[in-house]
Design a protein around this motif. Structure first.
Motif, PDB file in Angstrom:
ATOM      1  N   THR A   5      -8.272  -3.399  10.771  1.00  0.00           N
ATOM      2  CA  THR A   5      -8.972  -4.671  10.878  1.00  0.00           C
ATOM      3  C   THR A   5      -8.678  -5.501   9.637  1.00  0.00           C
ATOM      4  O   THR A   5      -8.163  -4.992   8.628  1.00  0.00           O
ATOM      5  CB  THR A   5     -10.491  -4.461  10.979  1.00  0.00           C
ATOM      6  N   LEU A   6      -9.046  -6.750   9.703  1.00  0.00           N
ATOM      7  CA  LEU A   6      -8.889  -7.621   8.541  1.00  0.00           C
ATOM      8  C   LEU A   6      -9.684  -7.061   7.356  1.00  0.00           C
ATOM      9  O   LEU A   6      -9.224  -7.099   6.215  1.00  0.00           O
ATOM     10  CB  LEU A   6      -9.352  -9.037   8.890  1.00  0.00           C
ATOM     11  N   ALA A   7     -10.831  -6.480   7.627  1.00  0.00           N
ATOM     12  CA  ALA A   7     -11.647  -5.883   6.566  1.00  0.00           C
ATOM     13  C   ALA A   7     -10.924  -4.740   5.863  1.00  0.00           C
ATOM     14  O   ALA A   7     -11.106  -4.528   4.658  1.00  0.00           O
ATOM     15  CB  ALA A   7     -12.975  -5.393   7.119  1.00  0.00           C
ATOM     16  N   ASP A   8     -10.089  -4.005   6.598  1.00  0.00           N
ATOM     17  CA  ASP A   8      -9.334  -2.903   6.000  1.00  0.00           C
ATOM     18  C   ASP A   8      -8.337  -3.391   4.962  1.00  0.00           C
ATOM     19  O   ASP A   8      -7.975  -2.654   4.044  1.00  0.00           O
ATOM     20  CB  ASP A   8      -8.587  -2.107   7.076  1.00  0.00           C
ATOM     21  N   LEU A   9      -7.868  -4.631   5.100  1.00  0.00           N
ATOM     22  CA  LEU A   9      -6.875  -5.185   4.187  1.00  0.00           C
ATOM     23  C   LEU A   9      -7.488  -6.024   3.071  1.00  0.00           C
ATOM     24  O   LEU A   9      -6.787  -6.472   2.169  1.00  0.00           O
ATOM     25  CB  LEU A   9      -5.883  -6.067   4.962  1.00  0.00           C
ATOM     26  N   ALA A  10      -8.797  -6.225   3.126  1.00  0.00           N
ATOM     27  CA  ALA A  10      -9.465  -7.143   2.207  1.00  0.00           C
ATOM     28  C   ALA A  10     -10.182  -6.428   1.072  1.00  0.00           C
ATOM     29  O   ALA A  10     -10.618  -5.284   1.215  1.00  0.00           O
ATOM     30  CB  ALA A  10     -10.476  -7.986   2.986  1.00  0.00           C
ATOM     31  N   LEU A  11     -10.308  -7.144  -0.032  1.00  0.00           N
ATOM     32  CA  LEU A  11     -11.207  -6.694  -1.084  1.00  0.00           C
ATOM     33  C   LEU A  11     -12.645  -6.951  -0.644  1.00  0.00           C
ATOM     34  O   LEU A  11     -13.530  -6.135  -0.860  1.00  0.00           O
ATOM     35  CB  LEU A  11     -10.941  -7.455  -2.389  1.00  0.00           C
ATOM     36  N   GLU A  12     -12.839  -8.122  -0.013  1.00  0.00           N
ATOM     37  CA  GLU A  12     -14.171  -8.500   0.454  1.00  0.00           C
ATOM     38  C   GLU A  12     -14.042  -9.599   1.494  1.00  0.00           C
ATOM     39  O   GLU A  12     -13.179 -10.467   1.391  1.00  0.00           O
ATOM     40  CB  GLU A  12     -15.019  -9.012  -0.716  1.00  0.00           C
ATOM     41  N   ALA A  27     -12.323 -14.679   3.071  1.00  0.00           N
ATOM     42  CA  ALA A  27     -11.586 -13.412   3.113  1.00  0.00           C
ATOM     43  C   ALA A  27     -10.780 -13.308   1.823  1.00  0.00           C
ATOM     44  O   ALA A  27      -9.831 -14.066   1.625  1.00  0.00           O
ATOM     45  CB  ALA A  27     -10.676 -13.362   4.324  1.00  0.00           C
ATOM     46  N   PHE A  28     -11.194 -12.411   0.947  1.00  0.00           N
ATOM     47  CA  PHE A  28     -10.504 -12.148  -0.317  1.00  0.00           C
ATOM     48  C   PHE A  28      -9.574 -10.959  -0.069  1.00  0.00           C
ATOM     49  O   PHE A  28     -10.042  -9.830   0.090  1.00  0.00           O
ATOM     50  CB  PHE A  28     -11.503 -11.792  -1.425  1.00  0.00           C
ATOM     51  N   MET A  29      -8.290 -11.220  -0.030  1.00  0.00           N
ATOM     52  CA  MET A  29      -7.337 -10.180   0.350  1.00  0.00           C
ATOM     53  C   MET A  29      -6.846  -9.407  -0.877  1.00  0.00           C
ATOM     54  O   MET A  29      -6.764  -9.948  -1.979  1.00  0.00           O
ATOM     55  CB  MET A  29      -6.176 -10.795   1.115  1.00  0.00           C
ATOM     56  N   ALA A  30      -6.527  -8.135  -0.658  1.00  0.00           N
ATOM     57  CA  ALA A  30      -6.170  -7.233  -1.755  1.00  0.00           C
ATOM     58  C   ALA A  30      -4.776  -7.470  -2.307  1.00  0.00           C
ATOM     59  O   ALA A  30      -4.527  -7.239  -3.484  1.00  0.00           O
ATOM     60  CB  ALA A  30      -6.303  -5.779  -1.293  1.00  0.00           C
ATOM     61  N   ASP A  31      -3.857  -7.921  -1.454  1.00  0.00           N
ATOM     62  CA  ASP A  31      -2.480  -8.106  -1.919  1.00  0.00           C
ATOM     63  C   ASP A  31      -1.814  -9.201  -1.098  1.00  0.00           C
ATOM     64  O   ASP A  31      -2.415  -9.766  -0.182  1.00  0.00           O
ATOM     65  CB  ASP A  31      -1.688  -6.796  -1.853  1.00  0.00           C
ATOM     66  N   ALA A  33       0.621  -9.051   1.071  1.00  0.00           N
ATOM     67  CA  ALA A  33       0.814  -8.693   2.484  1.00  0.00           C
ATOM     68  C   ALA A  33      -0.485  -8.918   3.267  1.00  0.00           C
ATOM     69  O   ALA A  33      -0.463  -9.438   4.385  1.00  0.00           O
ATOM     70  CB  ALA A  33       1.274  -7.245   2.613  1.00  0.00           C
ATOM     71  N   GLY A  34      -1.606  -8.529   2.693  1.00  0.00           N
ATOM     72  CA  GLY A  34      -2.894  -8.761   3.335  1.00  0.00           C
ATOM     73  C   GLY A  34      -3.187 -10.242   3.490  1.00  0.00           C
ATOM     74  O   GLY A  34      -3.704 -10.686   4.511  1.00  0.00           O
ATOM     75  N   ARG A 100      -8.586  -7.471  14.616  1.00  0.00           N
ATOM     76  CA  ARG A 100      -7.544  -6.446  14.541  1.00  0.00           C
ATOM     77  C   ARG A 100      -6.236  -7.052  14.053  1.00  0.00           C
ATOM     78  O   ARG A 100      -5.853  -8.136  14.491  1.00  0.00           O
ATOM     79  CB  ARG A 100      -7.313  -5.809  15.911  1.00  0.00           C
ATOM     80  N   VAL A 101      -5.572  -6.357  13.152  1.00  0.00           N
ATOM     81  CA  VAL A 101      -4.279  -6.792  12.626  1.00  0.00           C
ATOM     82  C   VAL A 101      -3.199  -6.120  13.468  1.00  0.00           C
ATOM     83  O   VAL A 101      -3.096  -4.886  13.469  1.00  0.00           O
ATOM     84  CB  VAL A 101      -4.115  -6.404  11.140  1.00  0.00           C
TER      85      VAL A 101
END
Length: 106
Positions: A5-12, A27-31, A33-34, A100-101
């Motif tokens: 999910t988008l949450a799986d790729l996000a910091l928050e 949506a604060f993404m971790a990297d 690619a996210g 879902r991604v």
């Protein structure tokens, strides 16, 4: 294996009020690619369908240097009105976080 999910790729991923008539999801993404996945997934049509608003009534802000996608939508009810069940709009991030991604979208 299920798609992340988008949450799986996000910091928050969070939601908050943006005044009494608007709410904002971030949506604060971790990297990078996210962020690219979020940028592709978070479209006006997708958000309109998730939040039952007209695509023309929402705003999307993309901040690649911060890896953040922000979406502002009209609140379903004014903040603090009689039937407002989420005074701080803190629970509205869940549909966005649950997107879902698709495979290869990361």
């Amino acid at each position: 294996m299920t798609e992340p999910t988008l949450a799986d790729l996000a910091l928050e991923i969070r939601a908050k009020n943006a005044g009494p008539f608007w709410m904002t999801m971030e949506a604060f993404m971790a990297d990078d690619a996210g962020y690219r996945a979020a940028e592709q997934l978070i479209t006006a049509d997708t958000v309109a369908a998730l939040y039952h608003v007209d695509a023309e009534d929402l705003q999307i802000f993309r901040l690649p240097e911060l890896r953040v996608v922000k979406v502002s939508v009209p609140r379903p009810l004014p903040q603090g009105s009689l039937r407002d069940r989420d005074m701080h709009a803190g629970q509205h991030h869940v549909p966005l976080a649950s997107l879902r991604v698709p495979e290869g979208g990361q």
